[in-house]
Design a protein around this motif. Sequence first.
Motif, PDB file in Angstrom:
ATOM      1  N   ALA A 103      35.489 -16.771 -53.619  1.00 56.04           N
ATOM      2  CA  ALA A 103      34.193 -16.639 -54.288  1.00 56.04           C
ATOM      3  C   ALA A 103      33.098 -16.289 -53.285  1.00 56.04           C
ATOM      4  CB  ALA A 103      33.849 -17.930 -55.026  1.00 56.04           C
ATOM      5  N   ASP A 104      33.107 -16.968 -52.162  1.00 54.12           N
ATOM      6  CA  ASP A 104      32.094 -16.720 -51.142  1.00 54.12           C
ATOM      7  C   ASP A 104      32.170 -15.287 -50.623  1.00 54.12           C
ATOM      8  OD1 ASP A 104      29.958 -17.906 -49.505  1.00 54.12           O
ATOM      9  OD2 ASP A 104      31.334 -17.491 -47.835  1.00 54.12           O
ATOM     10  N   ARG A 105      33.377 -14.828 -50.358  1.00 56.49           N
ATOM     11  CA  ARG A 105      33.550 -13.456 -49.853  1.00 56.49           C
ATOM     12  C   ARG A 105      33.153 -12.413 -50.899  1.00 56.49           C
ATOM     13  NH1 ARG A 105      37.090 -13.554 -45.202  1.00 56.49           N
ATOM     14  NH2 ARG A 105      36.149 -15.204 -43.974  1.00 56.49           N
ATOM     15  N   LEU A 106      33.502 -12.677 -52.158  1.00 50.22           N
ATOM     16  CA  LEU A 106      33.116 -11.739 -53.211  1.00 50.22           C
ATOM     17  C   LEU A 106      31.600 -11.635 -53.339  1.00 50.22           C
ATOM     18  CD1 LEU A 106      35.715 -12.447 -56.040  1.00 50.22           C
ATOM     19  CD2 LEU A 106      35.395 -10.279 -54.816  1.00 50.22           C
ATOM     20  N   MET A 107      30.922 -12.763 -53.249  1.00 54.02           N
ATOM     21  CA  MET A 107      29.468 -12.764 -53.400  1.00 54.02           C
ATOM     22  C   MET A 107      28.774 -11.923 -52.327  1.00 54.02           C
ATOM     23  SD  MET A 107      28.797 -14.404 -56.174  1.00 54.02           S
ATOM     24  CE  MET A 107      27.026 -14.393 -55.997  1.00 54.02           C
ATOM     25  N   ALA A 108      29.433 -11.679 -51.224  1.00 47.99           N
ATOM     26  CA  ALA A 108      28.858 -10.889 -50.140  1.00 47.99           C
ATOM     27  C   ALA A 108      29.050  -9.387 -50.334  1.00 47.99           C
ATOM     28  CB  ALA A 108      29.476 -11.318 -48.806  1.00 47.99           C
ATOM     29  N   LYS A 109      29.807  -8.995 -51.346  1.00 51.43           N
ATOM     30  CA  LYS A 109      30.083  -7.572 -51.577  1.00 51.43           C
ATOM     31  C   LYS A 109      29.019  -6.974 -52.505  1.00 51.43           C
ATOM     32  CE  LYS A 109      35.022  -7.822 -50.828  1.00 51.43           C
ATOM     33  NZ  LYS A 109      35.038  -6.963 -49.659  1.00 51.43           N
ATOM     34  N   PRO A 110      28.395  -5.859 -52.104  1.00 53.10           N
ATOM     35  CA  PRO A 110      27.332  -5.262 -52.919  1.00 53.10           C
ATOM     36  C   PRO A 110      27.763  -4.920 -54.355  1.00 53.10           C
ATOM     37  CG  PRO A 110      27.315  -4.309 -50.732  1.00 53.10           C
ATOM     38  CD  PRO A 110      28.545  -5.161 -50.819  1.00 53.10           C
ATOM     39  N   ARG A 111      28.935  -4.372 -54.524  1.00 50.65           N
ATOM     40  CA  ARG A 111      29.391  -4.020 -55.878  1.00 50.65           C
ATOM     41  C   ARG A 111      29.567  -5.270 -56.737  1.00 50.65           C
ATOM     42  NH1 ARG A 111      29.244  -2.388 -60.446  1.00 50.65           N
ATOM     43  NH2 ARG A 111      31.109  -1.815 -61.560  1.00 50.65           N
ATOM     44  N   PHE A 112      30.097  -6.322 -56.145  1.00 52.52           N
ATOM     45  CA  PHE A 112      30.259  -7.571 -56.882  1.00 52.52           C
ATOM     46  C   PHE A 112      28.885  -8.161 -57.219  1.00 52.52           C
ATOM     47  CE2 PHE A 112      31.121 -12.077 -57.512  1.00 52.52           C
ATOM     48  CZ  PHE A 112      32.192 -12.017 -58.398  1.00 52.52           C
ATOM     49  N   ALA A 113      27.935  -8.053 -56.304  1.00 50.73           N
ATOM     50  CA  ALA A 113      26.580  -8.555 -56.558  1.00 50.73           C
ATOM     51  C   ALA A 113      25.954  -7.848 -57.753  1.00 50.73           C
ATOM     52  CB  ALA A 113      25.714  -8.397 -55.311  1.00 50.73           C
ATOM     53  N   GLN A 114      26.223  -6.559 -57.895  1.00 51.98           N
ATOM     54  CA  GLN A 114      25.725  -5.823 -59.061  1.00 51.98           C
ATOM     55  C   GLN A 114      26.364  -6.345 -60.351  1.00 51.98           C
ATOM     56  OE1 GLN A 114      26.761  -1.791 -58.040  1.00 51.98           O
ATOM     57  NE2 GLN A 114      24.850  -1.438 -56.919  1.00 51.98           N
ATOM     58  N   MET A 115      27.660  -6.568 -60.299  1.00 55.74           N
ATOM     59  CA  MET A 115      28.354  -7.114 -61.471  1.00 55.74           C
ATOM     60  C   MET A 115      27.831  -8.522 -61.792  1.00 55.74           C
ATOM     61  SD  MET A 115      32.262  -5.946 -60.604  1.00 55.74           S
ATOM     62  CE  MET A 115      32.948  -6.408 -62.206  1.00 55.74           C
ATOM     63  N   PHE A 116      27.585  -9.302 -60.757  1.00 58.54           N
ATOM     64  CA  PHE A 116      27.050 -10.650 -60.916  1.00 58.54           C
ATOM     65  C   PHE A 116      25.693 -10.602 -61.619  1.00 58.54           C
ATOM     66  CE2 PHE A 116      24.567 -14.257 -59.456  1.00 58.54           C
ATOM     67  CZ  PHE A 116      25.442 -15.326 -59.602  1.00 58.54           C
ATOM     68  N   ASP A 117      24.825  -9.704 -61.174  1.00 61.37           N
ATOM     69  CA  ASP A 117      23.497  -9.580 -61.774  1.00 61.37           C
ATOM     70  C   ASP A 117      23.596  -9.183 -63.252  1.00 61.37           C
ATOM     71  OD1 ASP A 117      22.308 -10.293 -59.383  1.00 61.37           O
ATOM     72  OD2 ASP A 117      21.841  -8.218 -58.799  1.00 61.37           O
ATOM     73  N   ALA A 118      24.522  -8.288 -63.572  1.00 63.07           N
ATOM     74  CA  ALA A 118      24.715  -7.886 -64.966  1.00 63.07           C
ATOM     75  C   ALA A 118      25.220  -9.067 -65.805  1.00 63.07           C
ATOM     76  CB  ALA A 118      25.690  -6.708 -65.051  1.00 63.07           C
ATOM     77  N   ALA A 119      26.133  -9.837 -65.261  1.00 61.10           N
ATOM     78  CA  ALA A 119      26.640 -11.014 -65.975  1.00 61.10           C
ATOM     79  C   ALA A 119      25.535 -12.052 -66.146  1.00 61.10           C
ATOM     80  CB  ALA A 119      27.833 -11.613 -65.233  1.00 61.10           C
ATOM     81  N   ARG A 120      24.720 -12.250 -65.125  1.00 62.49           N
ATOM     82  CA  ARG A 120      23.620 -13.216 -65.229  1.00 62.49           C
ATOM     83  C   ARG A 120      22.655 -12.815 -66.344  1.00 62.49           C
ATOM     84  NH1 ARG A 120      20.992 -14.640 -59.865  1.00 62.49           N
ATOM     85  NH2 ARG A 120      20.768 -12.398 -59.826  1.00 62.49           N
ATOM     86  N   ALA A 121      22.320 -11.527 -66.407  1.00 63.45           N
ATOM     87  CA  ALA A 121      21.426 -11.045 -67.466  1.00 63.45           C
ATOM     88  C   ALA A 121      22.066 -11.242 -68.842  1.00 63.45           C
ATOM     89  CB  ALA A 121      21.087  -9.567 -67.233  1.00 63.45           C
ATOM     90  N   GLU A 122      23.344 -10.965 -68.928  1.00 63.96           N
ATOM     91  CA  GLU A 122      24.067 -11.119 -70.199  1.00 63.96           C
ATOM     92  C   GLU A 122      24.099 -12.590 -70.638  1.00 63.96           C
ATOM     93  OE1 GLU A 122      27.893  -8.861 -71.516  1.00 63.96           O
ATOM     94  OE2 GLU A 122      28.494 -10.596 -70.292  1.00 63.96           O
ATOM     95  N   LEU A 123      24.370 -13.486 -69.707  1.00 62.28           N
ATOM     96  CA  LEU A 123      24.419 -14.914 -70.028  1.00 62.28           C
ATOM     97  C   LEU A 123      23.031 -15.443 -70.401  1.00 62.28           C
ATOM     98  CD1 LEU A 123      26.913 -16.199 -67.324  1.00 62.28           C
ATOM     99  CD2 LEU A 123      27.347 -15.874 -69.767  1.00 62.28           C
ATOM    100  N   THR A 124      21.991 -14.927 -69.756  1.00 68.16           N
ATOM    101  CA  THR A 124      20.618 -15.311 -70.105  1.00 68.16           C
ATOM    102  C   THR A 124      20.313 -14.884 -71.530  1.00 68.16           C
ATOM    103  OG1 THR A 124      19.916 -15.194 -67.799  1.00 68.16           O
ATOM    104  CG2 THR A 124      18.180 -15.044 -69.481  1.00 68.16           C
ATOM    105  N   LYS A 125      20.668 -13.655 -71.869  1.00 68.59           N
ATOM    106  CA  LYS A 125      20.434 -13.132 -73.214  1.00 68.59           C
ATOM    107  C   LYS A 125      21.203 -13.937 -74.264  1.00 68.59           C
ATOM    108  CE  LYS A 125      20.541  -8.847 -75.852  1.00 68.59           C
ATOM    109  NZ  LYS A 125      20.903  -7.442 -75.869  1.00 68.59           N
ATOM    110  N   ALA A 126      22.374 -14.425 -73.887  1.00 65.11           N
ATOM    111  CA  ALA A 126      23.201 -15.208 -74.824  1.00 65.11           C
ATOM    112  C   ALA A 126      22.765 -16.676 -74.880  1.00 65.11           C
ATOM    113  CB  ALA A 126      24.667 -15.119 -74.401  1.00 65.11           C
ATOM    114  N   GLY A 127      21.759 -17.051 -74.095  1.00 67.82           N
ATOM    115  CA  GLY A 127      21.248 -18.418 -74.105  1.00 67.82           C
ATOM    116  C   GLY A 127      22.120 -19.404 -73.337  1.00 67.82           C
ATOM    117  N   LEU A 128      22.906 -18.904 -72.407  1.00 61.32           N
ATOM    118  CA  LEU A 128      23.803 -19.752 -71.633  1.00 61.32           C
ATOM    119  C   LEU A 128      23.259 -20.131 -70.274  1.00 61.32           C
ATOM    120  CD1 LEU A 128      27.092 -17.962 -72.652  1.00 61.32           C
ATOM    121  CD2 LEU A 128      26.526 -20.355 -73.112  1.00 61.32           C
ATOM    122  N   ARG A 129      22.085 -19.669 -69.924  1.00 61.83           N
ATOM    123  CA  ARG A 129      21.472 -20.012 -68.624  1.00 61.83           C
ATOM    124  C   ARG A 129      20.188 -20.750 -68.834  1.00 61.83           C
ATOM    125  NH1 ARG A 129      19.836 -16.788 -64.744  1.00 61.83           N
ATOM    126  NH2 ARG A 129      20.552 -18.320 -63.294  1.00 61.83           N
TER     127      ARG A 129
END
Length: 159
Positions: A133-159
């Motif tokens: 998990a730590d290594r993935l979080m350091a990858k730019p492409r994964f960070a983009q996917m993470f940001d998209a998931a965070r936005a999606e979870l916020t919209k779904a009321g999960l954050r």
Amino acid sequence: HDGETKNASIFAAVLGPSFDLSKLPATRALFETVRETEKAAADRGKEEFHRPRPWIVDPALKTCSRGDEPLSSYPSGHTTMAFSMGAVLARLVPAKAPAIMARAADYGQSRIVCEQHFRSDVTAGEALGLLVADRLMAKPRFAQMFDAARAELTKAGLR
């Protein structure tokens, strides 16, 4: 049930019914990437160590299943998955981080209860999962996917 479930849905009990990966495509894609990465890492360890499972060492043990590869105990792949996904999900939903990580630990413990792994297999899976998990979080492409998931979870009321 935990032995058969190998995706982020193991955390649905913590996050509630809205955590439905079939309705969260960005989140599903993020965790598919986590799964692919952690599985490759755990499989390399299993191939290197060829550690016998507890029920091979002691055939009298009452196990939940004997369907896993007999010489693939170390590290626990299930635990690697739970902790890599849990660590990413805890970053996505920090308010639920303690419960998410507790669920990851329970998931790993089920591997011991079911006589599928030794404690050291689960401990190694935990460490490997957190590292992945730590290594993935350091990858730019994964960070983009993470940001998209965070936005999606916020919209779904999960954050």
